[in-house]
Design a protein around this motif. Structure first.
Motif, PDB file in Angstrom:
ATOM      1  N   VAL A  66       0.843  -1.206   0.000  1.00  0.00           N
ATOM      2  CA  VAL A  66       0.000   0.000   0.000  1.00  0.00           C
ATOM      3  C   VAL A  66       0.869   1.243   0.000  1.00  0.00           C
ATOM      4  O   VAL A  66       0.726   2.145  -0.838  1.00  0.00           O
ATOM      5  N   SER A  67       1.816   1.294   0.926  1.00  0.00           N
ATOM      6  CA  SER A  67       2.568   2.526   1.164  1.00  0.00           C
ATOM      7  C   SER A  67       3.521   2.884   0.034  1.00  0.00           C
ATOM      8  O   SER A  67       3.932   4.044  -0.082  1.00  0.00           O
ATOM      9  N   TYR A  68       3.885   1.917  -0.820  1.00  0.00           N
ATOM     10  CA  TYR A  68       4.730   2.222  -1.968  1.00  0.00           C
ATOM     11  C   TYR A  68       3.965   2.131  -3.283  1.00  0.00           C
ATOM     12  O   TYR A  68       4.564   2.206  -4.351  1.00  0.00           O
ATOM     13  N   CYS A  69       2.651   1.999  -3.174  1.00  0.00           N
ATOM     14  CA  CYS A  69       1.832   1.967  -4.381  1.00  0.00           C
ATOM     15  C   CYS A  69       0.975   3.227  -4.488  1.00  0.00           C
ATOM     16  O   CYS A  69       1.128   4.012  -5.416  1.00  0.00           O
TER      17      CYS A  69
ATOM     18  N   HIS B  26      15.032  -8.338   7.349  1.00  0.00           N
ATOM     19  CA  HIS B  26      14.217  -7.360   8.074  1.00  0.00           C
ATOM     20  C   HIS B  26      13.532  -6.444   7.070  1.00  0.00           C
ATOM     21  O   HIS B  26      14.161  -5.912   6.153  1.00  0.00           O
ATOM     22  N   LEU B  27      12.228  -6.231   7.250  1.00  0.00           N
ATOM     23  CA  LEU B  27      11.455  -5.379   6.348  1.00  0.00           C
ATOM     24  C   LEU B  27      10.692  -4.343   7.159  1.00  0.00           C
ATOM     25  O   LEU B  27      10.009  -4.676   8.126  1.00  0.00           O
ATOM     26  N   GLU B  28      10.816  -3.095   6.758  1.00  0.00           N
ATOM     27  CA  GLU B  28      10.136  -1.976   7.418  1.00  0.00           C
ATOM     28  C   GLU B  28       8.917  -1.554   6.613  1.00  0.00           C
ATOM     29  O   GLU B  28       9.023  -1.281   5.418  1.00  0.00           O
ATOM     30  N   SER B  29       7.773  -1.483   7.271  1.00  0.00           N
ATOM     31  CA  SER B  29       6.583  -0.932   6.623  1.00  0.00           C
ATOM     32  C   SER B  29       6.661   0.581   6.588  1.00  0.00           C
ATOM     33  O   SER B  29       6.930   1.224   7.600  1.00  0.00           O
ATOM     34  N   PHE B  30       6.387   1.142   5.420  1.00  0.00           N
ATOM     35  CA  PHE B  30       6.327   2.594   5.257  1.00  0.00           C
ATOM     36  C   PHE B  30       4.898   3.110   5.496  1.00  0.00           C
ATOM     37  O   PHE B  30       4.607   4.278   5.304  1.00  0.00           O
ATOM     38  N   GLY B  31       4.024   2.202   5.955  1.00  0.00           N
ATOM     39  CA  GLY B  31       2.607   2.522   6.044  1.00  0.00           C
ATOM     40  C   GLY B  31       2.256   3.626   6.994  1.00  0.00           C
ATOM     41  O   GLY B  31       1.193   4.256   6.861  1.00  0.00           O
ATOM     42  N   GLY B  32       3.087   3.900   7.992  1.00  0.00           N
ATOM     43  CA  GLY B  32       2.802   4.978   8.926  1.00  0.00           C
ATOM     44  C   GLY B  32       3.159   6.341   8.408  1.00  0.00           C
ATOM     45  O   GLY B  32       3.101   7.329   9.158  1.00  0.00           O
ATOM     46  N   CYS B  33       3.512   6.409   7.136  1.00  0.00           N
ATOM     47  CA  CYS B  33       3.899   7.691   6.524  1.00  0.00           C
ATOM     48  C   CYS B  33       2.920   8.089   5.422  1.00  0.00           C
ATOM     49  O   CYS B  33       2.457   9.224   5.380  1.00  0.00           O
ATOM     50  N   LEU B  34       2.608   7.155   4.521  1.00  0.00           N
ATOM     51  CA  LEU B  34       1.705   7.422   3.410  1.00  0.00           C
ATOM     52  C   LEU B  34       2.079   8.732   2.729  1.00  0.00           C
ATOM     53  O   LEU B  34       3.190   8.892   2.255  1.00  0.00           O
ATOM     54  N   LEU B  35       1.185   9.720   2.675  1.00  0.00           N
ATOM     55  CA  LEU B  35       1.550  10.986   2.025  1.00  0.00           C
ATOM     56  C   LEU B  35       2.311  11.917   2.959  1.00  0.00           C
ATOM     57  O   LEU B  35       2.673  13.023   2.577  1.00  0.00           O
ATOM     58  N   GLY B  36       2.528  11.480   4.197  1.00  0.00           N
ATOM     59  CA  GLY B  36       3.384  12.242   5.088  1.00  0.00           C
ATOM     60  C   GLY B  36       2.698  13.317   5.893  1.00  0.00           C
ATOM     61  O   GLY B  36       3.259  13.824   6.854  1.00  0.00           O
ATOM     62  N   GLN B  37       1.467  13.709   5.555  1.00  0.00           N
ATOM     63  CA  GLN B  37       0.858  14.847   6.244  1.00  0.00           C
ATOM     64  C   GLN B  37      -0.657  14.854   6.028  1.00  0.00           C
ATOM     65  O   GLN B  37      -1.167  14.243   5.090  1.00  0.00           O
ATOM     66  N   LEU B  38      -1.350  15.532   6.931  1.00  0.00           N
ATOM     67  CA  LEU B  38      -2.807  15.718   6.875  1.00  0.00           C
ATOM     68  C   LEU B  38      -3.567  14.396   6.824  1.00  0.00           C
ATOM     69  O   LEU B  38      -4.654  14.312   6.270  1.00  0.00           O
ATOM     70  N   CYS B  39      -2.987  13.361   7.400  1.00  0.00           N
ATOM     71  CA  CYS B  39      -3.653  12.062   7.520  1.00  0.00           C
ATOM     72  C   CYS B  39      -3.745  11.742   9.011  1.00  0.00           C
ATOM     73  O   CYS B  39      -2.713  11.548   9.665  1.00  0.00           O
ATOM     74  N   PRO B  40      -4.938  11.739   9.600  1.00  0.00           N
ATOM     75  CA  PRO B  40      -5.057  11.459  11.034  1.00  0.00           C
ATOM     76  C   PRO B  40      -4.378  10.156  11.429  1.00  0.00           C
ATOM     77  O   PRO B  40      -4.334   9.189  10.655  1.00  0.00           O
ATOM     78  N   PRO B  41      -3.834  10.103  12.659  1.00  0.00           N
ATOM     79  CA  PRO B  41      -2.963   8.984  13.053  1.00  0.00           C
ATOM     80  C   PRO B  41      -3.603   7.616  13.009  1.00  0.00           C
ATOM     81  O   PRO B  41      -2.914   6.618  12.764  1.00  0.00           O
TER      82      PRO B  41
ATOM     83  N   ARG C  75       9.714 -12.525   9.590  1.00  0.00           N
ATOM     84  CA  ARG C  75       9.607 -12.624  11.045  1.00  0.00           C
ATOM     85  C   ARG C  75      10.322 -11.486  11.765  1.00  0.00           C
ATOM     86  O   ARG C  75      10.312 -11.438  12.990  1.00  0.00           O
ATOM     87  N   SER C  76      10.962 -10.586  11.014  1.00  0.00           N
ATOM     88  CA  SER C  76      11.658  -9.448  11.592  1.00  0.00           C
ATOM     89  C   SER C  76      11.203  -8.208  10.832  1.00  0.00           C
ATOM     90  O   SER C  76      11.327  -8.153   9.603  1.00  0.00           O
ATOM     91  N   MET C  77      10.671  -7.221  11.541  1.00  0.00           N
ATOM     92  CA  MET C  77      10.119  -6.060  10.836  1.00  0.00           C
ATOM     93  C   MET C  77      10.096  -4.844  11.736  1.00  0.00           C
ATOM     94  O   MET C  77      10.224  -4.941  12.967  1.00  0.00           O
ATOM     95  N   SER C  78       9.937  -3.674  11.120  1.00  0.00           N
ATOM     96  CA  SER C  78       9.704  -2.440  11.856  1.00  0.00           C
ATOM     97  C   SER C  78       8.437  -1.793  11.334  1.00  0.00           C
ATOM     98  O   SER C  78       8.091  -1.923  10.158  1.00  0.00           O
ATOM     99  N   LEU C  79       7.736  -1.120  12.238  1.00  0.00           N
ATOM    100  CA  LEU C  79       6.480  -0.456  11.924  1.00  0.00           C
ATOM    101  C   LEU C  79       6.689   1.036  12.091  1.00  0.00           C
ATOM    102  O   LEU C  79       7.320   1.477  13.056  1.00  0.00           O
ATOM    103  N   SER C  80       6.156   1.824  11.162  1.00  0.00           N
ATOM    104  CA  SER C  80       6.527   3.237  11.090  1.00  0.00           C
ATOM    105  C   SER C  80       5.416   4.173  11.519  1.00  0.00           C
ATOM    106  O   SER C  80       4.227   3.828  11.505  1.00  0.00           O
ATOM    107  N   TYR C  81       5.835   5.368  11.889  1.00  0.00           N
ATOM    108  CA  TYR C  81       4.911   6.473  12.140  1.00  0.00           C
ATOM    109  C   TYR C  81       5.663   7.758  11.825  1.00  0.00           C
ATOM    110  O   TYR C  81       6.840   7.896  12.157  1.00  0.00           O
ATOM    111  N   ALA C  82       4.980   8.704  11.173  1.00  0.00           N
ATOM    112  CA  ALA C  82       5.598   9.981  10.821  1.00  0.00           C
ATOM    113  C   ALA C  82       5.129  11.069  11.772  1.00  0.00           C
ATOM    114  O   ALA C  82       3.922  11.207  12.030  1.00  0.00           O
ATOM    115  N   GLN C  83       6.076  11.830  12.297  1.00  0.00           N
ATOM    116  CA  GLN C  83       5.765  13.004  13.125  1.00  0.00           C
ATOM    117  C   GLN C  83       4.754  13.891  12.404  1.00  0.00           C
ATOM    118  O   GLN C  83       4.881  14.166  11.216  1.00  0.00           O
ATOM    119  N   GLN C  84       3.728  14.324  13.146  1.00  0.00           N
ATOM    120  CA  GLN C  84       2.671  15.115  12.529  1.00  0.00           C
ATOM    121  C   GLN C  84       2.607  16.516  13.145  1.00  0.00           C
ATOM    122  O   GLN C  84       3.645  17.114  13.394  1.00  0.00           O
TER     123      GLN C  84
END
Length: 433
Positions: free
Chosen positions: A131-134, A167-182, A202-211
């Motif tokens: 999702v986050s890279y599409c 190890h794979l990191e999801s970029f999903g907590g960023c999406l467009l980076g702004q104006l998206c409620p948490p 089995r090894s991953m990181s989950l993301s969130y972007a400062q808002q």
């Protein structure tokens, strides 16, 4: 199987009570990329390195990469598919010499050739998601992206044959980076994590972007950690925070204040890793020296902060994210199919995202307290808070004001202090992404 080098380095820093700081950096020339990694490894901070790929490689236009390399045209990142395996191993050896692991960052919706290059070179960490890279970055159909990422995840597990846990990191907590409620950011990164797990990782990181609100962000990080514990208890994971990804302050002092706020938020919210930005972001891609200075600044600020000890107020972020995740998972036992159906039905809807597979009915806005909220939620199972009256519809002027909200606030803080300087705007040798 023991952790790979990337996850192991982050875990070791967490055990020492240090925040891992990471730049966004990429160069087309192997010698420049090697030198950049060396500088990051020698920084006075707990660092991991980044090799950011170029735009042509991200979209699979490898013929354009070959032409650029042949005629000496500059690239805005490292073309890992075009460079031979030994060249890339030589680049990475500079980081390994200092014991610093490296993550490859790319931005590709269809990354199979990139993952093949990772397997050839033994790189154990990368990032992205179906999702986050599409949706934010491509016109590729979500169906095609989901299928491609499923194959990539399954294939990446072959690193275990060499004794390395990928190890794979999801970029999903960023999406467009702004104006998206948490709540939506958290739901997407957790869903991508569940997708990774379903396809063997089995090894991953989950993301969130400062808002826009430190208090809201701290609650969001607490909600993300809780959901990871509940829904991904068997994976080895950590949380990664991104320094604000929208319009950046134009003064040096404002930019450093914003970066410092991100470092404090990371520590208070118990994130293990921080993606750093520099004062040059408002003007151009930063130089290696500017990246190193920003890494060291973030590390100094983080070292002076302590994790929050009291619980954060609950305004409903956890409940919103959990509701979204459950609504998606009810659509299919296959997470990829469920996510695709959720976008088809509007159960997931990214504000201001123009991708044809996004419903485009949701709108976020910044409320009077500086928090992100839903003006419209479309068909998502999200409760709108109308206690303070009807939320405003976003006009073009309002959108521009909202997009500049963080930059204007931190520049104003900086300019109210004596001696604030604009960020340097001169062109420089750089790499980023």
């Amino acid at each position: 199987m023991p952790r790979g080098p990337f996850a192991a380095a982050v875990a070791a820093a967490r055990a020492r009570g240090e925040l891992v700081v990471q730049p966004r950096m990429g160069f087309g020339d192997p010698a420049a990329m090697r030198a950049g990694l060396t500088s990051v490894a020698r920084a006075r901070a707990a660092t991991v390195g980044t090799v950011t790929l170029d735009s042509y490689t991200r979209v699979g236009d490898h013929a354009a990469v070959r032409r650029a390399l042949a005629d000496g045209s500059p690239l805005n990142g490292y073309p890992i598919v075009a460079h031979d395996t030994e060249a890339t191993r030589w680049v990475l050896a500079a980081a390994h010499r200092y014991g610093m692991p490296v993550q490859v960052r790319h931005g590709s919706a269809l990354p199979e050739e990139i993952f093949a290059a990772l397997l050839r070179t033994g790189v154990d960490a990368t990032e992205g998601g179906p999702v986050s890279y599409c949706l934010p970055y491509s016109r590729v159909s979500l169906r095609a992206a989901v299928d491609s990422w499923a194959r990539c995840c399954a294939g990446y597990g072959r690193l275990r044959d060499a004794g390395v846990e990928p190890h794979l990191e999801s970029f999903g907590g960023c999406l467009l980076g702004q104006l998206c409620p948490p709540g939506l950011l958290i739901a997407v990164t957790v869903l991508e994590g569940m997708f990774f797990r379903q396809h063997g990782l089995r090894s991953m990181s989950l993301s969130y972007a400062q808002q826009t609100s430190p208090e809201q962000d701290e609650e969001a990080l607490a909600a993300l950690r809780r959901l990871v514990d509940e829904l991904l208890p068997e994976v080895d994971s950590h949380v990664v925070l991104y320094t604000y990804m929208g319009v950046y302050p134009r003064t040096r002092d404002g930019a450093l204040k914003l970066l410092g706020a991100a470092a404090r938020l990371a520590v208070r919210g118990r994130a293990a890793r921080l993606i750093v930005k520099t004062p040059a972001e408002a003007y151009r891609i930063p130089t290696v020296e500017e990246n190193v200075a920003a890494l060291e600044h973030a590390a100094r600020v983080a070292a002076a902060e302590r994790p929050a000890t009291a619980g954060v107020p609950d305004t409903g972020i956890y409940a919103e994210a959990r509701t979204l995740i459950e609504a998606v998972l009810e659509l299919s036992p296959d997470v990829g199919v469920a996510v695709r159906r959720a976008f088809e039905r509007g159960y997931l809807d990214i504000p201001y995202c123009l991708h044809p597979d996004n419903a485009g009915q949701a709108r976020g806005y910044i409320d009077a307290e500086g928090r992100l909220a839903w003006a419209r939620a479309g068909r998502m199972p999200v409760r709108l808070d109308r206690a303070a009256g009807r939320s405003p519809e976003m006009t073009s002027d309002g959108l521009l004001t909202a997009l500049s909200y963080v930059a204007a606030r931190y520049d104003s803080m900086a300019l109210s202090e004596v001696g604030a300087q604009p960020a340097v705007a001169l062109p420089g040798r750089a790499g980023g992404g």
